[in-house]
Motif scaffolding. Structure first.
Motif, PDB file in Angstrom:
ATOM      1  N   GLU A 173       0.831  -1.201   0.000  1.00 26.61           N
ATOM      2  CA  GLU A 173       0.000   0.000   0.000  1.00 26.61           C
ATOM      3  C   GLU A 173       0.868   1.254   0.000  1.00 26.61           C
ATOM      4  O   GLU A 173       1.793   1.381   0.796  1.00 26.61           O
ATOM      5  CB  GLU A 173      -0.941  -0.009   1.203  1.00 26.61           C
ATOM      6  N   GLY A 174       0.576   2.145  -0.939  1.00 28.85           N
ATOM      7  CA  GLY A 174       1.294   3.408  -1.012  1.00 28.85           C
ATOM      8  C   GLY A 174       2.671   3.337  -1.641  1.00 28.85           C
ATOM      9  O   GLY A 174       3.412   4.315  -1.626  1.00 28.85           O
ATOM     10  N   VAL A 175       3.020   2.191  -2.206  1.00 26.25           N
ATOM     11  CA  VAL A 175       4.341   2.024  -2.823  1.00 26.25           C
ATOM     12  C   VAL A 175       4.151   1.756  -4.314  1.00 26.25           C
ATOM     13  O   VAL A 175       3.369   0.884  -4.703  1.00 26.25           O
ATOM     14  CB  VAL A 175       5.134   0.864  -2.186  1.00 26.25           C
ATOM     15  N   GLU A 176       4.870   2.491  -5.134  1.00 26.13           N
ATOM     16  CA  GLU A 176       4.767   2.365  -6.584  1.00 26.13           C
ATOM     17  C   GLU A 176       5.661   1.223  -7.056  1.00 26.13           C
ATOM     18  O   GLU A 176       6.878   1.390  -7.202  1.00 26.13           O
ATOM     19  CB  GLU A 176       5.194   3.682  -7.251  1.00 26.13           C
ATOM     20  N   ILE A 177       5.057   0.049  -7.240  1.00 25.42           N
ATOM     21  CA  ILE A 177       5.792  -1.136  -7.685  1.00 25.42           C
ATOM     22  C   ILE A 177       4.972  -1.862  -8.745  1.00 25.42           C
ATOM     23  O   ILE A 177       3.778  -1.632  -8.892  1.00 25.42           O
ATOM     24  CB  ILE A 177       6.088  -2.099  -6.521  1.00 25.42           C
ATOM     25  N   GLU A 178       5.638  -2.777  -9.428  1.00 29.83           N
ATOM     26  CA  GLU A 178       4.954  -3.676 -10.361  1.00 29.83           C
ATOM     27  C   GLU A 178       4.700  -4.980  -9.622  1.00 29.83           C
ATOM     28  O   GLU A 178       5.621  -5.558  -9.039  1.00 29.83           O
ATOM     29  CB  GLU A 178       5.836  -3.927 -11.585  1.00 29.83           C
ATOM     30  N   LYS A 179       3.466  -5.440  -9.633  1.00 29.93           N
ATOM     31  CA  LYS A 179       3.109  -6.681  -8.950  1.00 29.93           C
ATOM     32  C   LYS A 179       2.891  -7.779  -9.987  1.00 29.93           C
ATOM     33  O   LYS A 179       2.188  -7.568 -10.967  1.00 29.93           O
ATOM     34  CB  LYS A 179       1.831  -6.489  -8.135  1.00 29.93           C
ATOM     35  N   VAL A 180       3.509  -8.935  -9.761  1.00 33.95           N
ATOM     36  CA  VAL A 180       3.287 -10.085 -10.635  1.00 33.95           C
ATOM     37  C   VAL A 180       2.814 -11.249  -9.784  1.00 33.95           C
ATOM     38  O   VAL A 180       3.380 -11.542  -8.741  1.00 33.95           O
ATOM     39  CB  VAL A 180       4.552 -10.465 -11.443  1.00 33.95           C
ATOM     40  N   GLN A 181       1.735 -11.858 -10.229  1.00 36.87           N
ATOM     41  CA  GLN A 181       1.158 -12.997  -9.520  1.00 36.87           C
ATOM     42  C   GLN A 181       1.681 -14.262 -10.170  1.00 36.87           C
ATOM     43  O   GLN A 181       1.621 -14.396 -11.395  1.00 36.87           O
ATOM     44  CB  GLN A 181      -0.362 -12.951  -9.623  1.00 36.87           C
ATOM     45  N   GLY A 182       2.229 -15.158  -9.362  1.00 34.65           N
ATOM     46  CA  GLY A 182       2.745 -16.392  -9.924  1.00 34.65           C
ATOM     47  C   GLY A 182       3.221 -17.341  -8.854  1.00 34.65           C
ATOM     48  O   GLY A 182       3.027 -17.101  -7.667  1.00 34.65           O
ATOM     49  N   ASP A 183       3.867 -18.388  -9.298  1.00 31.43           N
ATOM     50  CA  ASP A 183       4.293 -19.474  -8.428  1.00 31.43           C
ATOM     51  C   ASP A 183       5.812 -19.511  -8.347  1.00 31.43           C
ATOM     52  O   ASP A 183       6.486 -19.573  -9.382  1.00 31.43           O
ATOM     53  CB  ASP A 183       3.750 -20.786  -8.996  1.00 31.43           C
ATOM     54  N   LEU A 184       6.343 -19.494  -7.146  1.00 30.81           N
ATOM     55  CA  LEU A 184       7.787 -19.555  -6.920  1.00 30.81           C
ATOM     56  C   LEU A 184       8.400 -20.856  -7.441  1.00 30.81           C
ATOM     57  O   LEU A 184       9.601 -20.933  -7.670  1.00 30.81           O
ATOM     58  CB  LEU A 184       8.082 -19.397  -5.420  1.00 30.81           C
ATOM     59  N   LEU A 185       7.583 -21.851  -7.681  1.00 38.66           N
ATOM     60  CA  LEU A 185       8.077 -23.136  -8.176  1.00 38.66           C
ATOM     61  C   LEU A 185       8.039 -23.239  -9.698  1.00 38.66           C
ATOM     62  O   LEU A 185       8.542 -24.200 -10.269  1.00 38.66           O
ATOM     63  CB  LEU A 185       7.266 -24.278  -7.564  1.00 38.66           C
ATOM     64  N   ASP A 186       7.456 -22.247 -10.348  1.00 36.92           N
ATOM     65  CA  ASP A 186       7.274 -22.274 -11.799  1.00 36.92           C
ATOM     66  C   ASP A 186       8.435 -21.543 -12.478  1.00 36.92           C
ATOM     67  O   ASP A 186       8.427 -20.331 -12.632  1.00 36.92           O
ATOM     68  CB  ASP A 186       5.942 -21.614 -12.154  1.00 36.92           C
ATOM     69  N   GLU A 187       9.425 -22.309 -12.895  1.00 39.82           N
ATOM     70  CA  GLU A 187      10.637 -21.734 -13.475  1.00 39.82           C
ATOM     71  C   GLU A 187      10.377 -20.929 -14.751  1.00 39.82           C
ATOM     72  O   GLU A 187      11.005 -19.897 -14.979  1.00 39.82           O
ATOM     73  CB  GLU A 187      11.651 -22.851 -13.747  1.00 39.82           C
ATOM     74  N   ARG A 188       9.445 -21.381 -15.573  1.00 44.81           N
ATOM     75  CA  ARG A 188       9.116 -20.633 -16.795  1.00 44.81           C
ATOM     76  C   ARG A 188       8.517 -19.268 -16.474  1.00 44.81           C
ATOM     77  O   ARG A 188       8.874 -18.260 -17.068  1.00 44.81           O
ATOM     78  CB  ARG A 188       8.144 -21.421 -17.669  1.00 44.81           C
TER      79      ARG A 188
END
Length: 127
Positions: free
Chosen positions: A40-55
């Protein structure tokens, strides 16, 4: 401007790290698990994914200069060793392989002072 990929940004260390990186004029791309309050309140890019998914990780790491890996599965009671090893060991392996393939220049791994493969604690063995 350099881009950093951060895991574990919803934790105490990671949340402070992303704020520092933004303050230092880094582009910050964060792997999102489920708790968004730290962003909250921080300008970042968020990516949703799985830490186990190498691709997925390889794609997320494109154009990143550095990885700051602070994600971990933590259990103190009712420890699920399979989940802990899956996230803390296999997730770190997937992330390091993806970072090498994506030609990431710096990889910083956060861990615990209590990490010890010979520990009686399952948490410290897999941290």
């Amino acid at each position: 401007m350099r881009t950093a990929f951060v895991t574990g940004a919803s934790g105490h260390v990671g949340a402070n790290l992303i704020r520092l990186l933004v303050k230092k004029n880094w582009n910050v791309r964060c792997l999102i698990h489920n708790d968004l309050r730290a962003f909250e309140g921080v300008e970042i890019e968020k990516v949703q994914g799985d830490l186990l998914d190498e691709r997925f990780l390889y794609t997320a790491l494109k154009d990143c200069y550095a990885v700051f890996h602070a994600a971990a599965h933590i259990d103190i009671e009712n420890i699920d060793v399979k989940v802990m090893k899956k996230v803390n060991v296999n997730g770190t392996k997937a992330l390091t392989r993806a970072a090498l393939k994506a030609n990431v220049k710096k990889f910083i791994h956060f861990s615990s002072l209590g990490s010890d493969i010979n520990s009686d604690s399952m948490y410290f063995r897999y941290k």
